[in-house]
Design an enzyme around this catalytic site. Structure first.
Site, mmCIF file in Angstrom:
data_model
loop_
_atom_site.group_PDB
_atom_site.id
_atom_site.type_symbol
_atom_site.label_atom_id
_atom_site.label_comp_id
_atom_site.label_asym_id
_atom_site.label_seq_id
_atom_site.Cartn_x
_atom_site.Cartn_y
_atom_site.Cartn_z
ATOM 1 N N LYS A 1 -13.329 0.499 16.052
ATOM 2 C CA LYS A 1 -12.364 -0.255 16.051
ATOM 3 C C LYS A 1 -11.622 -0.329 17.636
ATOM 4 O O LYS A 1 -10.572 -1.317 17.925
ATOM 5 C CB LYS A 1 -11.283 0.578 15.306
ATOM 6 C CG LYS A 1 -10.705 -0.320 14.238
ATOM 7 C CD LYS A 1 -9.989 0.411 13.217
ATOM 8 C CE LYS A 1 -10.943 0.288 11.788
ATOM 9 N NZ LYS A 1 -10.303 1.227 10.687
ATOM 10 N N LYS B 1 -10.379 -3.791 19.125
ATOM 11 C CA LYS B 1 -8.913 -4.254 19.010
ATOM 12 C C LYS B 1 -8.337 -4.029 20.479
ATOM 13 O O LYS B 1 -7.013 -4.353 20.736
ATOM 14 C CB LYS B 1 -8.312 -3.298 18.182
ATOM 15 C CG LYS B 1 -8.664 -3.569 16.759
ATOM 16 C CD LYS B 1 -7.867 -2.853 15.753
ATOM 17 C CE LYS B 1 -8.342 -3.080 14.070
ATOM 18 N NZ LYS B 1 -7.205 -3.236 13.383
ATOM 19 N N ASN C 1 1.020 -1.238 0.130
ATOM 20 C CA ASN C 1 0.173 -0.042 -0.067
ATOM 21 C C ASN C 1 0.904 1.327 -0.010
ATOM 22 O O ASN C 1 2.046 0.998 -0.038
ATOM 23 C CB ASN C 1 -0.805 -0.058 1.404
ATOM 24 C CG ASN C 1 -0.156 -0.141 2.541
ATOM 25 O OD1 ASN C 1 0.353 1.101 2.938
ATOM 26 N ND2 ASN C 1 -0.320 -1.018 3.441
ATOM 27 N N LYS D 1 9.314 -16.997 -9.884
ATOM 28 C CA LYS D 1 8.524 -15.982 -10.467
ATOM 29 C C LYS D 1 7.374 -16.590 -11.265
ATOM 30 O O LYS D 1 7.631 -17.594 -12.086
ATOM 31 C CB LYS D 1 9.359 -15.181 -11.230
ATOM 32 C CG LYS D 1 8.480 -14.254 -11.838
ATOM 33 C CD LYS D 1 9.376 -13.158 -13.079
ATOM 34 C CE LYS D 1 8.372 -12.125 -13.474
ATOM 35 N NZ LYS D 1 9.002 -11.569 -14.613
ATOM 36 N N PHE E 1 -3.943 3.460 14.966
ATOM 37 C CA PHE E 1 -4.356 4.354 13.952
ATOM 38 C C PHE E 1 -5.498 3.744 12.915
ATOM 39 O O PHE E 1 -5.754 2.505 13.037
ATOM 40 C CB PHE E 1 -3.061 4.756 13.021
ATOM 41 C CG PHE E 1 -2.218 5.875 13.592
ATOM 42 C CD1 PHE E 1 -1.840 5.904 14.760
ATOM 43 C CD2 PHE E 1 -2.138 7.100 12.929
ATOM 44 C CE1 PHE E 1 -1.135 6.789 15.263
ATOM 45 C CE2 PHE E 1 -1.267 8.016 13.300
ATOM 46 C CZ PHE E 1 -0.901 7.967 14.644
ATOM 47 N N PRO F 1 -2.536 -11.641 10.711
ATOM 48 C CA PRO F 1 -2.794 -11.348 12.019
ATOM 49 C C PRO F 1 -3.032 -9.848 12.025
ATOM 50 O O PRO F 1 -2.353 -9.161 11.606
ATOM 51 C CB PRO F 1 -1.591 -11.761 12.804
ATOM 52 C CG PRO F 1 -0.488 -11.989 11.615
ATOM 53 C CD PRO F 1 -1.348 -12.105 10.510
HETATM 54 O O1 C5P Z 1 -8.515 -2.383 10.786
HETATM 55 P P1 C5P Z 1 -7.495 -1.218 10.381
HETATM 56 O O2 C5P Z 1 -6.515 -1.792 9.451
HETATM 57 O O3 C5P Z 1 -8.214 -0.109 9.956
HETATM 58 O O4 C5P Z 1 -6.754 -0.822 11.865
HETATM 59 C C1 C5P Z 1 -5.761 0.008 11.721
HETATM 60 C C2 C5P Z 1 -5.004 -0.107 13.018
HETATM 61 O O5 C5P Z 1 -4.789 -1.450 13.139
HETATM 62 C C3 C5P Z 1 -3.583 0.526 13.067
HETATM 63 O O6 C5P Z 1 -3.234 1.042 14.079
HETATM 64 C C4 C5P Z 1 -2.713 -0.705 12.375
HETATM 65 O O7 C5P Z 1 -1.248 -0.613 12.846
HETATM 66 C C5 C5P Z 1 -3.404 -1.967 13.152
HETATM 67 N N1 C5P Z 1 -3.422 -3.176 12.448
HETATM 68 C C6 C5P Z 1 -2.436 -4.118 12.714
HETATM 69 N N2 C5P Z 1 -2.388 -5.148 12.169
HETATM 70 C C7 C5P Z 1 -3.347 -5.500 10.954
HETATM 71 C C8 C5P Z 1 -4.159 -4.532 10.545
HETATM 72 C C9 C5P Z 1 -4.100 -3.402 11.376
HETATM 73 O O8 C5P Z 1 -1.953 -3.906 13.773
HETATM 74 N N3 C5P Z 1 -3.508 -6.696 10.332
#
Ligand code: C5P
Length: 410
Positions: free
Chosen positions: A347, A351, A219, A297, A333, A314
């Site tokens: 979130k 989380k 990304n 490849k 974030f 994860p």
């Molecule tokens: O669910 P989302 O991707 O929007 O969540 C963003 C937050 O979760 C950020 O703090 C990002 O660093 C963390 N994140 C993570 N592992 C993932 C996806 C997101 O730590 N697989």
């Protein structure tokens, strides 16, 4: 107030840079006492170090006269900081194993002073699981480890493992040394260190999920906001571990950087860096990875005809939110296009984070230098004005320091 360093010089070609380091430190008025390992003495001489430091150089555990005079334990404790530079793979392994077969390792085992290790070695030795395991052990023991530079090496190979430049090492040493003006409030410097004694863990950048050896899912995260937070935390006196995905940014001064590629590697590095007082998870972690990365490849047809089977990564933040060693302040974030506040609150709960820093990334936030954020906490959302990412970082770090102080007094 005299500040003193005990500098242990291991046996690698980078040992010559330690001579320059001694000169730089002496110029700052820091007293340097050198200890040379047997291997180190193959690269630089005691005479060179004695001349540059103006102090006697110590080489042997078995010098009876010296033992009676000062004692090796005394030598290890008279310093404000013990610096191991260059820290070779062998020396790191002996440190991690608690060996004490020579003067350098005996001092390292006997010291009650903070230790900074500055590794330098061949790239394969650096990447070897044994070395990485030893580094994780040393970090867990409280040793600060500087990340080596990447570039051409004396042995002709290319990669991470080069000793950082002496100026950079000197800056890190200055950061770790006690402030000479501490305890003299009338002369207090304008640089407050509200995170002194804290360990902050920061993730930053994107992750790359391999499809095959040349392609990946990724990304547009530049890593700028996370790097700015790591820099601001180090400036505020914290020990900072920055786990970074692939970005094109220099390591901020005073920050321990661990480079990773994929979400799985990022998760392992985050867990290895625990315990931490606070974690700020800024990385834009890929949500999915190819279920089986191809060893070779793939032909074009393999990508178009059958598609790429994905499996979920994860969620590092959520795992940390429910981890037995959860940092006492956990900040996530959330980047959304459009108003991110409602989903940030959701979130935060899901989380197990304390705060979510939410931003609208419909403009050029992801590669740009400014950011407009909403800080979503248990008390609701607080909207900040549009600010440069450095300023967002400084304000956030100030809030983290306040919150950690509050918790310490609970
Ligand atoms: O669910 P989302 O991707 O929007 O969540 C963003 C937050 O979760 C950020 O703090 C990002 O660093 C963390 N994140 C993570 N592992 C993932 C996806 C997101 O730590 N697989």
């Amino acid at each position: 107030m005299d500040r003193r360093i005990l500098l242990i010089i291991g046996g690698g070609i980078a040992a010559y840079k330690s001579c320059e380091l001694v000169r730089l430190l002496a110029r700052q008025g820091i007293a340097v006492t050198c200890v040379l390992t047997d291997a180190g003495a193959q690269f630089v001489t005691p005479m060179t170090l004695a001349t540059l430091s103006g102090n006697r150089v110590h080489t042997s555990l078995w010098d009876a006269g010296e033992e009676a005079e000062i004692g090796h334990i005394q030598l290890s404790r008279a310093a404000d900081l013990v610096v191991v530079c260059p820290a070779t793979a062998d020396l790191l392994a002996r440190m991690a194993g608690g060996l004490a077969g020579d003067l350098a390792t005996t001092l390292l085992l006997a010291t009650d002073t903070p230790v900074l290790a500055v590794p330098a070695m061949n790239v394969r030795m650096w990447q070897h699981p044994a070395t990485q395991r030893n580094l994780a052990t040393l970090r867990a023991d409280g040793v600060t480890v500087m990340e080596p530079d990447e570039g051409p090496m004396a042995c002709g190979e290319y990669g991470p493992g080069r000793l950082p430049e002496p100026e950079q090492i000197a800056a890190e040493i200055m950061r770790l040394l006690p402030d000479p003006l501490a305890g003299q409030p009338d002369f207090a410097p304008d640089r407050p260190r509200p995170l002194h004694g804290r360990h902050l863990l920061v993730t930053a950048g994107p992750t790359h999920e391999a499809i095959d050896p040349v392609r990946f899912i990724g990304n547009r995260s530049s890593g700028r906001q996370g790097f700015a937070i790591a820099a601001a935390a180090a400036e505020a006196g914290a020990r900072v571990t920055l786990v970074s995905g692939p970005v094109a940014l220099p390591t901020p001064v005073g920050v321990d950087r661990v480079d990773v590629e994929s979400a799985a590697e990022m998760q392992a590095a985050v867990i290895a860096a625990l315990p931490a007082d606070a974690a700020v998870m800024v990385a834009a972690v890929a949500d999915w990875r190819p279920a089986d990365a191809a060893a070779g490849k793939l032909p074009k047809s393999a990508l178009t005809d059958t598609g790429i089977r994905l499996q979920p990564n994860p969620d590092i933040l959520a795992d940390l939110g429910h981890h037995p060693q959860r940092p006492s302040l956990l900040v996530g974030f959330a980047a959304e296009t459009g108003d991110p506040r409602a989903s940030a609150a959701e979130k935060r709960a899901r989380k197990g984070a304390d705060w979510i820093v939410a931003n609208d990334v419909s403009g050029d936030v992801m590669g740009g230098t400014a950011n407009q954020i909403h800080l979503v906490t248990a008390n609701g959302a607080e909207s900040w004005p549009q600010l440069p990412k450095d300023e967002v970082a400084r304000r956030l770090v100030a809030r983290i320091a306040e919150a950690l102080d509050g918790r310490a007094h609970d």
